[in-house]
Scaffold this motif. Structure first.
Motif, PDB file in Angstrom:
ATOM      1  N   VAL A 293      -3.286  -1.197  -6.579  1.00 57.45           N
ATOM      2  CA  VAL A 293      -4.402  -0.854  -7.464  1.00 57.45           C
ATOM      3  C   VAL A 293      -4.388  -1.766  -8.684  1.00 57.45           C
ATOM      4  O   VAL A 293      -5.414  -2.338  -9.054  1.00 57.45           O
ATOM      5  CB  VAL A 293      -4.346   0.642  -7.876  1.00 57.45           C
ATOM      6  CG1 VAL A 293      -5.302   0.930  -9.029  1.00 57.45           C
ATOM      7  CG2 VAL A 293      -4.654   1.537  -6.687  1.00 57.45           C
TER       8      VAL A 293
ATOM      9  N   LEU B  15      -7.444  -4.317  -9.568  1.00 59.48           N
ATOM     10  CA  LEU B  15      -8.144  -4.164 -10.842  1.00 59.48           C
ATOM     11  C   LEU B  15      -8.064  -5.454 -11.656  1.00 59.48           C
ATOM     12  O   LEU B  15      -9.056  -5.883 -12.244  1.00 59.48           O
ATOM     13  CB  LEU B  15      -7.568  -2.991 -11.635  1.00 59.48           C
ATOM     14  CG  LEU B  15      -7.843  -1.596 -11.068  1.00 59.48           C
ATOM     15  CD1 LEU B  15      -7.090  -0.540 -11.877  1.00 59.48           C
ATOM     16  CD2 LEU B  15      -9.332  -1.294 -11.028  1.00 59.48           C
TER      17      LEU B  15
ATOM     18  N   LYS C 118      -5.900  -0.412 -15.469  1.00 59.90           N
ATOM     19  CA  LYS C 118      -5.838   1.036 -15.260  1.00 59.90           C
ATOM     20  C   LYS C 118      -6.340   1.845 -16.449  1.00 59.90           C
ATOM     21  O   LYS C 118      -6.693   3.012 -16.285  1.00 59.90           O
ATOM     22  CB  LYS C 118      -4.438   1.469 -14.851  1.00 59.90           C
ATOM     23  CG  LYS C 118      -3.372   1.260 -15.901  1.00 59.90           C
ATOM     24  CD  LYS C 118      -2.023   1.632 -15.321  1.00 59.90           C
ATOM     25  CE  LYS C 118      -0.900   1.195 -16.219  1.00 59.90           C
ATOM     26  NZ  LYS C 118       0.395   1.427 -15.572  1.00 59.90           N
TER      27      LYS C 118
ATOM     28  N   ILE D 138      -9.901   3.123 -15.616  1.00 60.88           N
ATOM     29  CA  ILE D 138     -10.178   3.916 -14.421  1.00 60.88           C
ATOM     30  C   ILE D 138     -11.014   5.126 -14.794  1.00 60.88           C
ATOM     31  O   ILE D 138     -10.692   5.859 -15.733  1.00 60.88           O
ATOM     32  CB  ILE D 138      -8.881   4.344 -13.705  1.00 60.88           C
ATOM     33  CG1 ILE D 138      -8.154   3.117 -13.168  1.00 60.88           C
ATOM     34  CG2 ILE D 138      -9.195   5.317 -12.565  1.00 60.88           C
ATOM     35  CD1 ILE D 138      -6.800   3.432 -12.541  1.00 60.88           C
TER      36      ILE D 138
ATOM     37  N   THR E 163     -10.025   8.816  -9.795  1.00 57.58           N
ATOM     38  CA  THR E 163      -9.072   8.546  -8.723  1.00 57.58           C
ATOM     39  C   THR E 163      -9.081   9.725  -7.757  1.00 57.58           C
ATOM     40  O   THR E 163      -9.033  10.879  -8.179  1.00 57.58           O
ATOM     41  CB  THR E 163      -7.647   8.353  -9.280  1.00 57.58           C
ATOM     42  OG1 THR E 163      -7.646   7.266 -10.199  1.00 57.58           O
ATOM     43  CG2 THR E 163      -6.660   8.056  -8.158  1.00 57.58           C
TER      44      THR E 163
ATOM     45  N   PRO F  99      -7.892   9.312 -16.042  1.00 56.68           N
ATOM     46  CA  PRO F  99      -9.190   9.431 -15.376  1.00 56.68           C
ATOM     47  C   PRO F  99      -9.424  10.835 -14.842  1.00 56.68           C
ATOM     48  O   PRO F  99      -8.505  11.661 -14.792  1.00 56.68           O
ATOM     49  CB  PRO F  99      -9.054   8.443 -14.215  1.00 56.68           C
ATOM     50  CG  PRO F  99      -7.608   8.499 -13.855  1.00 56.68           C
ATOM     51  CD  PRO F  99      -6.883   8.675 -15.176  1.00 56.68           C
TER      52      PRO F  99
ATOM     53  N   VAL G 238      -9.888   4.417  -6.042  1.00 56.80           N
ATOM     54  CA  VAL G 238     -10.130   4.299  -7.480  1.00 56.80           C
ATOM     55  C   VAL G 238     -11.508   3.720  -7.748  1.00 56.80           C
ATOM     56  O   VAL G 238     -11.972   2.816  -7.042  1.00 56.80           O
ATOM     57  CB  VAL G 238      -9.046   3.383  -8.112  1.00 56.80           C
ATOM     58  CG1 VAL G 238      -9.370   3.019  -9.538  1.00 56.80           C
ATOM     59  CG2 VAL G 238      -7.680   4.048  -8.015  1.00 56.80           C
TER      60      VAL G 238
ATOM     61  N   ALA H  84     -13.393   2.153 -11.282  1.00 55.08           N
ATOM     62  CA  ALA H  84     -13.077   1.772 -12.662  1.00 55.08           C
ATOM     63  C   ALA H  84     -14.232   1.011 -13.298  1.00 55.08           C
ATOM     64  O   ALA H  84     -15.056   0.405 -12.604  1.00 55.08           O
ATOM     65  CB  ALA H  84     -11.815   0.910 -12.700  1.00 55.08           C
TER      66      ALA H  84
END
Length: 114
Positions: free
Chosen positions: A45, A49, A56, A59, A62, A89, A109, A111
């Motif tokens: 992840v 990203l 993260k 985000i 999730t 998140p 995820v 984002a």
């Protein structure tokens, strides 16, 4: 708006960027236990990203899928060590039959890019 596909493959892309949002496909890992697999999933992840131009802390949501909800605490311990505590998140966790017998956990995820 354009659509940018990251790590496209014959069945799916690793991530798709549209507008200011990046959508990651479900990330799975290898290993004998949920801890090992979850750490590998979340490293993937992070990499996707970063390739999309975010991290993260951005985000939005999730979705966590566990083969067995009995592993919730084990997965959650990895999550707590990984997630940005200032920017948690929206999240849901459910039990699911995953794509292969050895897969114990999967993270999906969404984002923001900015």
């Amino acid at each position: 708006m354009t659509v940018r596909r990251i790590k496209p493959g014959p069945l799916m892309s690793g991530a798709v960027v549209h507008g200011n949002t990046v959508y990651l496909s479900g990330q799975t890992g290898e290993g004998a236990d949920v801890t090992t697999q979850a750490k590998e999933c979340l490293a993937k992840v992070d990499a996707l990203l970063a390739e999309a131009g975010t991290d993260k802390s951005k985000i939005l949501q999730t979705l966590v899928y566990l083969k067995d909800m009995g592993n919730f605490a084990e997965m959650n311990a990895v999550w707590k060590d990984w997630v940005d505590p200032a920017n948690t998140p929206a999240r849901a966790t459910s039990q699911a039959e995953l794509a292969a017998p050895h897969i114990l956990v999967e993270f999906t995820v969404i984002a923001a890019l900015d």
